[in-house]
Write a protein that holds these residues in place. Structure first.
Motif, PDB file in Angstrom:
ATOM      1  N   ILE A 126      16.127  -2.580   5.794  1.00 22.79           N
ATOM      2  CA  ILE A 126      15.080  -1.563   5.919  1.00 22.79           C
ATOM      3  C   ILE A 126      13.740  -2.222   6.228  1.00 22.79           C
ATOM      4  N   ILE A 127      13.439  -3.336   5.567  1.00 18.42           N
ATOM      5  CA  ILE A 127      12.180  -4.062   5.799  1.00 18.42           C
ATOM      6  C   ILE A 127      12.081  -4.487   7.255  1.00 18.42           C
ATOM      7  N   GLU A 128      13.176  -5.032   7.784  1.00 17.41           N
ATOM      8  CA  GLU A 128      13.183  -5.513   9.172  1.00 17.41           C
ATOM      9  C   GLU A 128      12.875  -4.390  10.150  1.00 17.41           C
ATOM     10  N   ARG A 129      13.385  -3.188   9.868  1.00 16.83           N
ATOM     11  CA  ARG A 129      13.146  -2.047  10.758  1.00 16.83           C
ATOM     12  C   ARG A 129      11.762  -1.437  10.592  1.00 16.83           C
ATOM     13  N   SER A 130      11.142  -1.652   9.419  1.00 16.69           N
ATOM     14  CA  SER A 130       9.919  -0.929   9.072  1.00 16.69           C
ATOM     15  C   SER A 130       8.658  -1.466   9.737  1.00 16.69           C
ATOM     16  N   GLY A 131       8.656  -2.746  10.072  1.00 13.02           N
ATOM     17  CA  GLY A 131       7.440  -3.353  10.594  1.00 13.02           C
ATOM     18  C   GLY A 131       6.482  -3.830   9.521  1.00 13.02           C
ATOM     19  N   VAL A 132       6.843  -3.689   8.238  1.00 14.72           N
ATOM     20  CA  VAL A 132       6.016  -4.213   7.142  1.00 14.72           C
ATOM     21  C   VAL A 132       6.125  -5.728   7.155  1.00 14.72           C
TER      22      VAL A 132
ATOM     23  N   ILE B 131      10.336   3.845   3.725  1.00 13.84           N
ATOM     24  CA  ILE B 131      11.209   5.011   3.584  1.00 13.84           C
ATOM     25  C   ILE B 131      11.461   5.659   4.946  1.00 13.84           C
ATOM     26  N   ASP B 132      10.412   5.713   5.775  1.00 15.53           N
ATOM     27  CA  ASP B 132      10.558   6.332   7.102  1.00 15.53           C
ATOM     28  C   ASP B 132      11.406   5.486   8.042  1.00 15.53           C
ATOM     29  N   ALA B 133      11.614   4.200   7.692  1.00 12.28           N
ATOM     30  CA  ALA B 133      12.395   3.308   8.552  1.00 12.28           C
ATOM     31  C   ALA B 133      13.902   3.511   8.404  1.00 12.28           C
ATOM     32  N   ILE B 134      14.313   4.372   7.496  1.00  8.98           N
ATOM     33  CA  ILE B 134      15.750   4.639   7.302  1.00  8.98           C
ATOM     34  C   ILE B 134      16.169   5.717   8.299  1.00  8.98           C
ATOM     35  N   PRO B 135      16.952   5.381   9.308  1.00  9.80           N
ATOM     36  CA  PRO B 135      17.326   6.381  10.323  1.00  9.80           C
ATOM     37  C   PRO B 135      18.234   7.453   9.737  1.00  9.80           C
ATOM     38  N   LEU B 136      17.893   8.718   9.957  1.00 10.28           N
ATOM     39  CA  LEU B 136      18.651   9.821   9.372  1.00 10.28           C
ATOM     40  C   LEU B 136      20.074   9.889   9.901  1.00 10.28           C
ATOM     41  N   GLU B 137      20.310   9.326  11.094  1.00  9.41           N
ATOM     42  CA  GLU B 137      21.658   9.365  11.663  1.00  9.41           C
ATOM     43  C   GLU B 137      22.571   8.296  11.051  1.00  9.41           C
ATOM     44  N   ASP B 138      21.989   7.379  10.277  1.00  8.30           N
ATOM     45  CA  ASP B 138      22.781   6.342   9.628  1.00  8.30           C
ATOM     46  C   ASP B 138      23.712   6.980   8.599  1.00  8.30           C
ATOM     47  N   ALA B 139      24.955   6.486   8.527  1.00  6.32           N
ATOM     48  CA  ALA B 139      25.954   7.069   7.627  1.00  6.32           C
ATOM     49  C   ALA B 139      25.534   7.020   6.166  1.00  6.32           C
ATOM     50  N   MET B 140      24.754   6.008   5.804  1.00  4.65           N
ATOM     51  CA  MET B 140      24.352   5.834   4.404  1.00  4.65           C
ATOM     52  C   MET B 140      22.882   6.197   4.185  1.00  4.65           C
ATOM     53  N   ALA B 141      22.304   6.956   5.095  1.00  2.63           N
ATOM     54  CA  ALA B 141      20.869   7.256   5.035  1.00  2.63           C
ATOM     55  C   ALA B 141      20.490   7.982   3.749  1.00  2.63           C
ATOM     56  N   PHE B 142      21.289   8.958   3.324  1.00  2.00           N
ATOM     57  CA  PHE B 142      20.944   9.709   2.110  1.00  2.00           C
ATOM     58  C   PHE B 142      20.925   8.802   0.885  1.00  2.00           C
ATOM     59  N   ARG B 143      21.897   7.874   0.829  1.00  2.00           N
ATOM     60  CA  ARG B 143      21.910   6.934  -0.304  1.00  2.00           C
ATOM     61  C   ARG B 143      20.710   6.007  -0.262  1.00  2.00           C
ATOM     62  N   ASP B 144      20.437   5.439   0.907  1.00  2.71           N
ATOM     63  CA  ASP B 144      19.368   4.454   1.012  1.00  2.71           C
ATOM     64  C   ASP B 144      17.998   5.076   0.750  1.00  2.71           C
TER      65      ASP B 144
ATOM     66  N   THR C  11       0.860  -1.182   0.000  1.00  2.00           N
ATOM     67  CA  THR C  11       0.000   0.000   0.000  1.00  2.00           C
ATOM     68  C   THR C  11       0.898   1.234   0.000  1.00  2.00           C
ATOM     69  N   VAL C  12       0.301   2.390  -0.274  1.00  3.26           N
ATOM     70  CA  VAL C  12       1.068   3.633  -0.240  1.00  3.26           C
ATOM     71  C   VAL C  12       1.644   3.845   1.157  1.00  3.26           C
ATOM     72  N   ARG C  13       0.844   3.528   2.169  1.00  2.00           N
ATOM     73  CA  ARG C  13       1.309   3.700   3.554  1.00  2.00           C
ATOM     74  C   ARG C  13       2.493   2.785   3.855  1.00  2.00           C
ATOM     75  N   GLU C  14       2.482   1.572   3.321  1.00  2.12           N
ATOM     76  CA  GLU C  14       3.596   0.647   3.562  1.00  2.12           C
ATOM     77  C   GLU C  14       4.874   1.115   2.868  1.00  2.12           C
ATOM     78  N   VAL C  15       4.728   1.722   1.700  1.00  2.00           N
ATOM     79  CA  VAL C  15       5.904   2.306   1.040  1.00  2.00           C
ATOM     80  C   VAL C  15       6.480   3.413   1.923  1.00  2.00           C
ATOM     81  N   GLU C  16       5.597   4.239   2.484  1.00  3.36           N
ATOM     82  CA  GLU C  16       6.051   5.316   3.370  1.00  3.36           C
ATOM     83  C   GLU C  16       6.743   4.741   4.612  1.00  3.36           C
ATOM     84  N   GLN C  17       6.198   3.623   5.126  1.00  5.22           N
ATOM     85  CA  GLN C  17       6.822   2.971   6.277  1.00  5.22           C
ATOM     86  C   GLN C  17       8.257   2.556   5.964  1.00  5.22           C
TER      87      GLN C  17
END
Length: 310
Positions: A243-249, A135-148, A127-133
Motif C-alpha cells: 500500500i505504501i508503494e502505491r500511495s506515494g508517501v 487508505i485511498d491507495a487501496i484499489p477497490l477492484e482488488d480482491a482483498m480491498a475490503f480487508r485491507d 500527517t492526516v493527509r498522508e494517512v488518507e493517501q
C-alpha cells in the motif's frame, strides 16, 4: 542567597530545598571541585524555582518522580544540550543521595530518570493527509480491498499494535457501540472508541468479504488471509508495504507509524493525555508523554513557519 553563576534564589527557598547544606556536603564529604559545586547548585536552584512556581512544591521532601520527569523533559523541549541535561540528572542523583543520608526522603525518585542517551526517538508521524493517501491507495477492484481498507482504518482509528491487528476477534468489534475490545501486552484488556469511517470499513469487510474467506480455519479472528487463515504479522507488514508503494508517501512507514500518528493527532487536537494513555494501553503515562514532545515540536514548527516575528 547569592552564588556566582547561579540564578537568584531566596534564602527561604534555598532553606526549603536544603541547598546550603548540600553545598557543604559536596565540599566536605565528596570533595567536589568548586566548578562542580557551582554547576550542581545552579541546576538545583533552577529546579527549586521551577517546582515552587509551577507546582507549588513546598520543599525537597515534597518533590515527586513525576515532577522530576517533567522538569527533565522540559529541558529537552527547550533545546538544552544533551551534556547539560545529563549533568542536571547527575546533580539530581547526587542531591538525592544527600537527602537520603539526611533522612529527608525515604526513597530516591531520580533513580528511574532516563539520561539523554536512553531517550527513544519516535519514528516519523504521518500527517492526516498522508494517512488518507495510504487508505485511498487501496484499489477497490482488488480482491482483498475490503480487508485491507478495514485493516488500515482500524489500525489508525484505534491506535493498534501490529500484534493486535492479528489477534483481534470478530466478537471484539462492537460496531453498534463504535468500540473495539483489544487485548494488549500481558493480555491486558482495553476498550477503544472508533470512528464511523473505521466502523464502516470493518462492517463492509464483515459483510462482503470475510464470509467468503472463512473456510472453518479462521479461529474467530477478524482479519484473515486469502486462504481463510488468521492473518500473521509478516503478512500484515507485507500488505502495508504494498500500500505504501502505491500511495506515494515518501516517509518511512511501519505498522507502528500508524499507532504513533493516532496518538499524535489526538494530542494535536487537544485530547487529554490520560485518555490517550488509556486508548494506547500504556501502563506508565511516562511512555505516553513521549508524544507530547512530538506535539510540542509540531507547534514550534508551525510557529516558526507562520509567525511574522520569528
Amino acid at each position: 542567597m547569592s552564588r556566582a553563576g547561579a540564578p537568584p534564589i531566596s534564602d527561604e527557598l534555598s532553606r526549603r530545598f536544603l541547598l546550603e547544606r548540600f553545598s557543604e556536603y559536596l565540599e566536605l564529604e565528596l570533595g567536589s571541585s568548586p566548578r562542580t559545586r557551582e554547576a550542581y547548585l545552579r541546576d538545583l536552584s533552577l529546579l527549586a524555582t521551577w517546582a515552587s512556581t509551577r507546582h507549588r512544591v513546598s520543599g525537597a521532601a515534597a518533590l515527586e518522580a513525576a515532577h522530576l520527569r517533567e522538569w527533565v523533559y522540559e529541558q529537552k523541549d527547550q533545546g538544552r544540550a544533551a551534556t547539560t541535561i545529563k549533568r542536571r540528572i547527575s546533580a539530581l542523583r547526587t542531591w538525592y543521595r544527600f537527602l537520603l543520608a539526611e533522612g529527608v526522603v525515604k526513597a530516591d525518585p531520580s533513580e528511574k530518570l532516563e539520561s539523554p542517551r536512553g531517550w527513544r526517538r519516535l519514528p516519523d508521524v504521518l500527517t492526516v493527509r498522508e494517512v488518507e493517501q495510504l487508505i485511498d491507495a487501496i484499489p477497490l477492484e482488488d480482491a482483498m480491498a475490503f480487508r485491507d481498507r478495514a485493516l488500515l482504518e482500524l489500525a489508525y482509528g484505534a491506535g493498534l499494535r501490529v500484534s493486535e491487528w492479528c489477534t483481534l476477534e470478530v466478537k471484539d468489534v462492537l460496531l453498534d457501540e463504535l468500540v473495539v475490545r483489544v487485548f494488549g501486552k500481558g493480555g491486558k484488556e482495553r476498550l477503544v472508541p472508533i470512528g464511523r469511517k473505521a466502523a464502516g470499513a470493518v462492517g463492509m469487510y464483515l459483510r462482503e468479504l470475510r464470509p467468503r474467506l472463512e473456510k472453518g480455519k479462521g479461529e474467530g479472528r477478524l482479519f484473515l488471509n486469502s486462504r481463510g487463515r488468521p492473518l500473521q504479522r509478516m503478512t500484515a507488514w507485507t500488505i502495508l508495504k504494498k500500500i505504501i508503494e502505491r500511495s506515494g508517501v515518501t516517509k518511512p512507514v511501519t505498522p507502528h507509524t500508524l499507532r504513533h500518528s493516532f496518538a499524535t493527532h489526538l494530542l494535536e487536537g487537544g485530547a487529554d493525555l490520560r485518555a490517550v494513555q488509556e486508548m494506547l494501553g500504556h501502563a506508565d503515562i511516562a511512555t505516553t508523554q513521549l508524544y507530547t514532545h512530538v506535539n510540542r515540536e509540531h507547534l514550534r514548527q508551525v510557529h516558526k513557519q507562520f509567525h511574522p516575528r520569528t
